[in-house]
Design an enzyme around this catalytic site. Sequence first.
Site, PDB file in Angstrom:
ATOM      1  N   GLN A  73      11.687  12.763  -5.277  1.00  0.00           N
ATOM      2  CA  GLN A  73      10.636  12.819  -6.288  1.00  0.00           C
ATOM      3  C   GLN A  73       9.396  13.459  -5.663  1.00  0.00           C
ATOM      4  OE1 GLN A  73       7.974   9.566  -7.675  1.00  0.00           O
ATOM      5  NE2 GLN A  73       9.094   9.718  -9.614  1.00  0.00           N
ATOM      6  N   TYR A 103      -0.772  10.374 -12.313  1.00  0.00           N
ATOM      7  CA  TYR A 103      -0.989  11.327 -11.235  1.00  0.00           C
ATOM      8  C   TYR A 103      -1.217  12.727 -11.813  1.00  0.00           C
ATOM      9  CZ  TYR A 103       0.249   7.239  -8.598  1.00  0.00           C
ATOM     10  OH  TYR A 103       0.247   5.966  -8.101  1.00  0.00           O
ATOM     11  N   ARG A 122       9.930  12.703 -14.658  1.00  0.00           N
ATOM     12  CA  ARG A 122       9.687  11.299 -15.018  1.00  0.00           C
ATOM     13  C   ARG A 122       8.421  11.180 -15.857  1.00  0.00           C
ATOM     14  NH1 ARG A 122       9.153   5.549 -11.717  1.00  0.00           N
ATOM     15  NH2 ARG A 122      10.945   4.622 -12.758  1.00  0.00           N
ATOM     16  N   GLY A 152      14.261  -0.656 -10.192  1.00  0.00           N
ATOM     17  CA  GLY A 152      13.303  -0.459  -9.128  1.00  0.00           C
ATOM     18  C   GLY A 152      13.236  -1.629  -8.174  1.00  0.00           C
ATOM     19  N   ARG A 153      12.299  -2.547  -8.446  1.00  0.00           N
ATOM     20  CA  ARG A 153      12.065  -3.663  -7.524  1.00  0.00           C
ATOM     21  C   ARG A 153      13.309  -4.481  -7.195  1.00  0.00           C
ATOM     22  NH1 ARG A 153       7.357  -5.963 -10.880  1.00  0.00           N
ATOM     23  NH2 ARG A 153       8.123  -4.400 -12.329  1.00  0.00           N
TER      24      ARG A 153
END
Length: 366
Positions: free
Chosen positions: A101, A184, A231, A325-326
Amino acid sequence: MSDSILFKPAKIGAWDVNNRVVMAPMSRFRADAKTWVPADYAAEYYGQRNTCGILITEATQMSPDAVGYPRSPGIYSDEQTAVWKKIVSAIHEGGAKAVVQLWHTGRISHPENRPEKDVPFAPSAVAPQNMQMITDEHGMVDFETPREMTQDDIDYVVESFAKASANAKAAGFDGVEIHAANGYLIDQFCASNTNLRTDGYGGTVENRMRFLREVIESVATVYDKGNIGVRFSPYGTFDDIHEEDPVGMFEAQLKTAEATGIGYVHVIRPEVTGDNDTAEPFEHADIIGLTRKHYSGVVIAAGQYTSESATAEISEGRADLVAFGRPFVANPDLIKRMQNGTPLAELNRDTLYIPGKVGYIDYPAA
């Protein structure tokens, strides 16, 4: 759950995958503080989690000026690329496809964290509100107002995405995911509260998609479009993004992805914002349904999924793969645990972003 479609091999877009589980990109901030070279034990971390179908790395700087946070890795130097090559080999050993990414943090940065100690740039000179940036030397500090990007700045960043993609290909990555989420730089161009430009990159929602489109086309000079993903985080407010028309912006992002012909979109449901679950549920559009409506490629869905809800999403044809994810942080053997119905280990959030091996490669398998 062992017979779930989630765990069966499949041909998904450009790739044959050994299951439909994706390891989502998660920043861990273990890189060298001065060179942004990934830690020498990063290959072990990724190798422990290499039985998913697709493994997407943590967000990785595509140029020196893309740096936002301390100890986040880059892929713009030969030294960085050499370490990523070892990481890719570790990912491939378990059968997973390796995707890097690429990000540019834009205004979510601070001179103290940057190689040149310069003020970061952004689409417009708008500072994040009610936020601070973490630094290694002085802890939390106030953001500075970014410099508005010139056309030369824009051209430089677009070209840098291609150069970083060439390094990714040299390292052996199967594909590239462009980070256009979570506030971002690309998200800053897309959103109305961070893009106040009056030139061809601002104003209308179509103009605000121009930078995203140019970045995609730049990466596509290196990788086949089928090996490129983007994404998105519709309705996301992480890093002080406040879009006045979130559905309109998301539809424009999807139409851009469709028009450019990229291989997949990776969509974060609003149940998650940044690295946190949404505190309170709120009314929003059917994000995954909108994705299917406006985009004909591969859909990766993310955001508070369980193995059961992920199976349902895929079985109903709404998503092709589901990202976790986590759960992958605390459970390197997540695939096996979900297949066997084994309880998941608990994540220690205190060790998510600290340097060192603790909380990184020391989570045991069941």
